[in-house]
Design an enzyme around this catalytic site. Structure first.
Site, PDB file in Angstrom:
ATOM      1  N   GLU A  77     -13.078  -9.202  -2.449  1.00  0.00           N
ATOM      2  CA  GLU A  77     -12.171  -9.187  -1.089  1.00  0.00           C
ATOM      3  C   GLU A  77     -13.195  -9.445   0.020  1.00  0.00           C
ATOM      4  O   GLU A  77     -13.116  -8.786   1.014  1.00  0.00           O
ATOM      5  CB  GLU A  77     -11.409  -7.963  -0.804  1.00  0.00           C
ATOM      6  CG  GLU A  77     -10.219  -7.753  -1.969  1.00  0.00           C
ATOM      7  CD  GLU A  77      -9.456  -6.631  -1.543  1.00  0.00           C
ATOM      8  OE1 GLU A  77      -9.936  -5.855  -0.681  1.00  0.00           O
ATOM      9  OE2 GLU A  77      -8.230  -6.522  -2.112  1.00  0.00           O
ATOM     10  N   GLU A 123      -6.176  -7.746  -9.005  1.00  0.00           N
ATOM     11  CA  GLU A 123      -5.678  -6.282  -8.419  1.00  0.00           C
ATOM     12  C   GLU A 123      -4.167  -6.626  -8.128  1.00  0.00           C
ATOM     13  O   GLU A 123      -3.589  -7.358  -7.522  1.00  0.00           O
ATOM     14  CB  GLU A 123      -6.424  -5.973  -7.225  1.00  0.00           C
ATOM     15  CG  GLU A 123      -7.674  -5.256  -7.530  1.00  0.00           C
ATOM     16  CD  GLU A 123      -8.360  -4.596  -6.272  1.00  0.00           C
ATOM     17  OE1 GLU A 123      -7.832  -4.155  -5.256  1.00  0.00           O
ATOM     18  OE2 GLU A 123      -9.577  -4.976  -6.031  1.00  0.00           O
TER      19      GLU A 123
HETATM   20  O1  AHR Z   1      -7.785  -0.949  -5.243  1.00  0.00           O
HETATM   21  C1  AHR Z   1      -8.042  -0.214  -4.183  1.00  0.00           C
HETATM   22  C2  AHR Z   1      -8.728  -0.937  -3.267  1.00  0.00           C
HETATM   23  O2  AHR Z   1      -7.554  -2.041  -2.706  1.00  0.00           O
HETATM   24  C3  AHR Z   1      -9.879  -2.044  -3.557  1.00  0.00           C
HETATM   25  O3  AHR Z   1     -11.109  -1.469  -3.521  1.00  0.00           O
HETATM   26  C4  AHR Z   1     -10.066  -2.853  -2.808  1.00  0.00           C
HETATM   27  O4  AHR Z   1     -10.189  -4.207  -3.437  1.00  0.00           O
HETATM   28  C5  AHR Z   1      -8.422  -3.409  -2.191  1.00  0.00           C
HETATM   29  O5  AHR Z   1      -8.223  -3.634  -1.117  1.00  0.00           O
END
Ligand code: AHR
Length: 496
Positions: free
Chosen positions: A172, A291
């Site tokens: 990110e 994610e």
């Molecule tokens: O999954 C939790 C967090 O969410 C992760 O660390 C990040 O990549 C995202 O913002």
């Protein structure tokens, strides 16, 4: 309500890459410490790993786990987690305002993954660090050479390389909250240079560049285009992240979020292809949706006192969350021509299908079950489903079919597996399956996940939301029709 689903053996979307059933473990909250690792727990094995957790993870048949973050990776020194445990530094983790004791590092996680029957997708720190540490980590993990980092691994007890295939180039990096946040230009250049030398160390690896942190980032689109303009030739995938919320408690709209996810996937694929066209390239960049999940129940304060393994983002999921998770998995299956990796975020305690009690057992949340059944049964090739059913309009103006469906052909088992969510909140649905090209295909089983109450949750004491078998009627077998309860997740198997 009635619906018609037509598939034909000749109309195949693609073979499913099993890694779409991947997951994610970050050094965050109780995911590692007091999650997978709790040496004082009664179920802990010789390395301090909870066996009750390992059992639940193994049941899911998770093909790969992304590690060690997440935002955590952007401040992480991998060298802190190797060698003699008693000499490892305790450090402040600025991503989650916690203490990182470094009791679990490269070797321990590799061993946990082996015990969990899963592979590791390793992430490198491109927040506070860069190309040099990344190439050293590739050498440490993957090289058989008589050189410094490979020898250091041997000194630390591991002769054979870990041989990790897939690597994430940071996490990110578009987000202002990220340690070492960068502009698309800065990150694109860094990703290019880092990828280049990581592949010089091990040409066999494949790389994931960071896409946007979510669809609503102001830089979405521009970010992907710019980053890929720099590192198109060096990477194989671009990442996608998305968490959905039902904060306004609107179930119909919430269940429509998978249609949003589908559009998001198609947008990112289109941007990859725009860069491909611009570069006159023959190479296609695929997607790593590394994610995805639901996140809104208990955001909680980010900044707790500095501790190890305190609860953070420990969402307790309900039945409607399980329905959306089921639909998100259907969306991944139906986009398997472009999505080759996907990681449910996360696996244990943090935004997770598995919850552990420090002094008790481990238990399955509602979302565990659609994940379990999709992972175990959704292997093979996805067929293109042509769906004829009523639709509704979401708040953000998507046309949403009441029936969400995917059909997966598992040729080894000679099975067609239909995954279906009836999004209607008040009507059951009779679906008729028109199957072409599979002589004599007939329904052999129907499994459903259903609860009257959309807000129903599981707990350590009660598994209120869990799959159960539905009786197959003679008509179902004769005509390939099946009835889905209102707001239900279903898996229908046909043999051929
Ligand atoms: O999954 C939790 C967090 O969410 C992760 O660390 C990040 O990549 C995202 O913002």
């Amino acid at each position: 309500m009635k619906a018609n689903v037509t598939v034909n053996k000749s109309f195949v979307i693609d073979k499913i890459d099993k890694r779409i059933y991947g997951s994610f473990i970050e050094h965050l909250g109780r995911a590692v410490y007091n999650g997978i690792y709790q040496p004082e727990h009664e179920s802990a094995d010789d390395m301090g790993f909870r066996q009750d957790v390992l059992e639940l993870v193994k049941e899911l048949d998770v093909p790969a786990v992304r590690y060690p973050g997440g935002n955590f990776v952007s401040g992480y020194n991998w060298e802190d987690g190797i060698g003699d445990k008693s000499k490892r530094p305790r450090k402040i983790d600025l991503a989650w305002h916690s203490i990182e004791p470094n009791e679990v590092g490269i070797h321990e996680f590799a061993e946990w993954a082996k015990r969990a029957n899963t592979d590791v997708i390793m992430a490198v720190n491109l927040g506070t660090r860069g190309a040099d540490e990344a190439r050293a980590l590739v050498e440490y993990c993957n090289c058989n050479t008589d050189t410094y980092y490979a020898n250091l691994r041997r000194e630390n007890g591991r002769d054979k390389p870990f041989s990790y295939k897939t690597w994430c180039l940071g996490n990110e990096m578009d987000g202002p909250w990220q340690i070492g946040h960068k502009t698309a230009e800065e990150y694109g250049r860094l990703a290019h240079e880092t990828a280049k030398i990581m592949k010089w160390v091990d040409p066999g690896i494949e790389l994931v560049a960071c896409g946007s942190s979510n669809y609503n980032m102001a830089t979405f689109g521009e970010w992907e285009y710019t980053v890929l303009s720099h590192c198109y030739n060096e990477v194989e995938y671009i990442s996608m992240h998305q968490y959905y919320s039902n904060a306004d408690n609107d179930a119909a709209n919430f269940l429509a979020r998978s249609v949003h996810m589908d559009a998001f996937i198609k947008s990112v694929a289109a941007i990859c292809d725009a860069v491909k066209a611009k570069k006159h390239s023959k190479k296609t960049i695929n997607l790593s949706f590394d994610e995805w999940n639901i996140w809104y129940h208990g955001n909680g304060p980010k900044f707790t006192p500095l501790t190890v393994g305190s609860p953070l983002f420990q969402e307790i999921y309900n039945f409607e969350d399980a329905l959306l998770v089921g639909s998100m998995l259907i969306t991944l299956q139906n986009n398997c021509d472009r999505v080759k990796i996907a990681c449910m975020a996360q696996l244990v305690n943090v935004l997770a299908p598995i919850i552990t009690e420090n002094d008790g057992g481990a238990w399955a949340q509602t979302i565990y079950y659609p994940y379990l059944l999709s992972s175990l049964n959704g292997r093979g090739r996805t067929l293109k489903s042509v769906v004829d059913c009523e639709t509704y309009t979401s708040k953000d103006k998507f046309t949403v079919p009441y029936l969400d469906v995917s059909v997966v052909e598992n040729d080894e088992r000679r099975e067609l597996v239909v995954f279906a969510v009836n999004r209607s909140l008040d009507e059951e649905m009779e679906i008729s399956l028109e199957i072409g090209g599979y002589e004599g295909a007939k329904i052999i089983s129907h499994t459903e996940i259903y609860a009257d109450d959309l807000k129903c949750e599981n707990s350590a004491e009660a598994q209120n939301v869990a799959p159960r078998d539905v009786e197959i009627t003679e008509d179902a077998v004769r005509y390939n029709t099946v009835t889905l309860k209102k707001h239900s997740w279903n898996m229908i198997k046909l043999t051929y």
